[in-house]
Design a protein around this motif. Structure first.
Motif, PDB file in Angstrom:
ATOM      1  N   PHE A   1    -110.999  -2.665  24.932  1.00  0.00           N
ATOM      2  CA  PHE A   1    -111.592  -3.798  24.221  1.00  0.00           C
ATOM      3  C   PHE A   1    -112.527  -3.304  23.124  1.00  0.00           C
ATOM      4  CE2 PHE A   1    -114.546  -7.286  23.540  1.00  0.00           C
ATOM      5  CZ  PHE A   1    -113.712  -8.399  23.538  1.00  0.00           C
ATOM      6  N   ALA A   2    -113.329  -2.288  23.442  1.00  0.00           N
ATOM      7  CA  ALA A   2    -114.293  -1.764  22.471  1.00  0.00           C
ATOM      8  C   ALA A   2    -113.608  -1.150  21.260  1.00  0.00           C
ATOM      9  CB  ALA A   2    -115.195  -0.735  23.142  1.00  0.00           C
ATOM     10  N   THR A   3    -112.448  -0.558  21.481  1.00  0.00           N
ATOM     11  CA  THR A   3    -111.734   0.125  20.394  1.00  0.00           C
ATOM     12  C   THR A   3    -110.602  -0.699  19.808  1.00  0.00           C
ATOM     13  OG1 THR A   3    -110.310   1.234  22.039  1.00  0.00           O
ATOM     14  CG2 THR A   3    -112.288   2.410  21.313  1.00  0.00           C
ATOM     15  N   SER A   4    -110.495  -1.979  20.243  1.00  0.00           N
ATOM     16  CA  SER A   4    -109.466  -2.899  19.727  1.00  0.00           C
ATOM     17  C   SER A   4    -108.055  -2.378  19.946  1.00  0.00           C
ATOM     18  CB  SER A   4    -109.699  -3.174  18.230  1.00  0.00           C
ATOM     19  OG  SER A   4    -110.966  -3.755  18.017  1.00  0.00           O
ATOM     20  N   THR A   5    -107.846  -1.710  21.085  1.00  0.00           N
ATOM     21  CA  THR A   5    -106.512  -1.200  21.395  1.00  0.00           C
ATOM     22  C   THR A   5    -105.833  -1.970  22.522  1.00  0.00           C
ATOM     23  OG1 THR A   5    -107.481   0.472  22.871  1.00  0.00           O
ATOM     24  CG2 THR A   5    -107.048   1.135  20.596  1.00  0.00           C
ATOM     25  N   LEU A   6    -106.512  -2.975  23.102  1.00  0.00           N
ATOM     26  CA  LEU A   6    -105.866  -3.826  24.097  1.00  0.00           C
ATOM     27  C   LEU A   6    -104.857  -4.743  23.424  1.00  0.00           C
ATOM     28  CD1 LEU A   6    -108.631  -5.180  26.527  1.00  0.00           C
ATOM     29  CD2 LEU A   6    -106.906  -3.451  27.005  1.00  0.00           C
TER      30      LEU A   6
END
Length: 227
Positions: free
Chosen positions: A15-20
């Protein structure tokens, strides 16, 4: 709400790295609205991400870079000591995560997909005692309403499932899941949720692969409802 079941550190990192996947991000955001513990983990992930990126003096080859960052950040996240409930920030209050709020109001993260009110939901029959709504723009983002005392079919997961409990509760081999709790499951988990008596269980789920049912009737329904 005081959730007892939280997001996995890898989910927080994603979520923090916008990879979900987008559907997973919606469910994770719904949980973060009401969970101070996971919001603190998210802030830690964002801080650690910035520090680790700055410290990449000799980065590995590109194909290994993301994996190396992920492992390093997960290790740091898991080693972060619990410091008790964090102080609520202004954005926590603005998003309805502090104090009382309208019980008919949907979590802000779900409003673009399901509307703002529980009363306005238009349920579709799925099976005896089970109704659903599929998000128009994201077919694998599903809201479920399961009757009290209902035993769901035994199933495992083709890959990952992320489920946020909104109302009611259920029990399975992993414990008791009540409003605010999230079930962050992978393909190793096989379970059979049983909703608690009294109130229908409403939850929102995201799947990145079909469920794996053991019973023939559930498999037939799966073909119809694409779960």
């Amino acid at each position: 709400m005081n959730p007892r079941h939280h997001l996995d550190p890898a989910t927080v990192l994603g979520f923090a790295t916008s990879t979900l996947a987008p559907e997973m991000s919606v469910v994770a955001a719904a949980h973060l609205e009401g969970c101070a513990h996971c919001r603190e983990q998210l802030r830690s992930a964002e801080r650690l991400g910035g520090v680790l990126l700055e410290q990449q003096l000799s980065p590995p080859p590109e194909e290994n870079r993301q994996a190396a960052l992920r492992e390093a950040m997960l290790g740091r996240l898991e080693a972060t000591p619990s410091a008790g409930p964090p102080t609520l920030r202004r954005d926590d209050v603005e998003h309805g995560t502090a104090g009382a709020h309208d019980p008919d109001r949907m979590p802000a993260a779900l409003e673009p997909h399901f509307g703002s009110s529980y009363r306005s939901l238009k349920w579709r029959w799925m099976a005896p005692g089970v109704h659903c709504i599929r998000a128009p723009a994201h077919p694998s983002l599903i809201m479920l309403k399961i009757a009290p005392g209902k035993c769901l079919p035994m199933h495992s997961h083709g890959n990952s499932e992320l489920t946020q409990i909104l109302r009611g509760a259920y029990d399975d081999s992993l414990g008791h899941f009540a409003p605010g709790d999230v079930a962050d499951l992978d393909s190793d988990v096989e379970h059979q949720p049983v909703t608690t008596p009294g109130v229908a269980c409403i939850c929102v789920s995201a799947l990145d692969a079909p469920l794996v049912f053991s019973g023939w009737f559930a498999r037939k329904l799966q073909q119809v409802f694409k779960l």
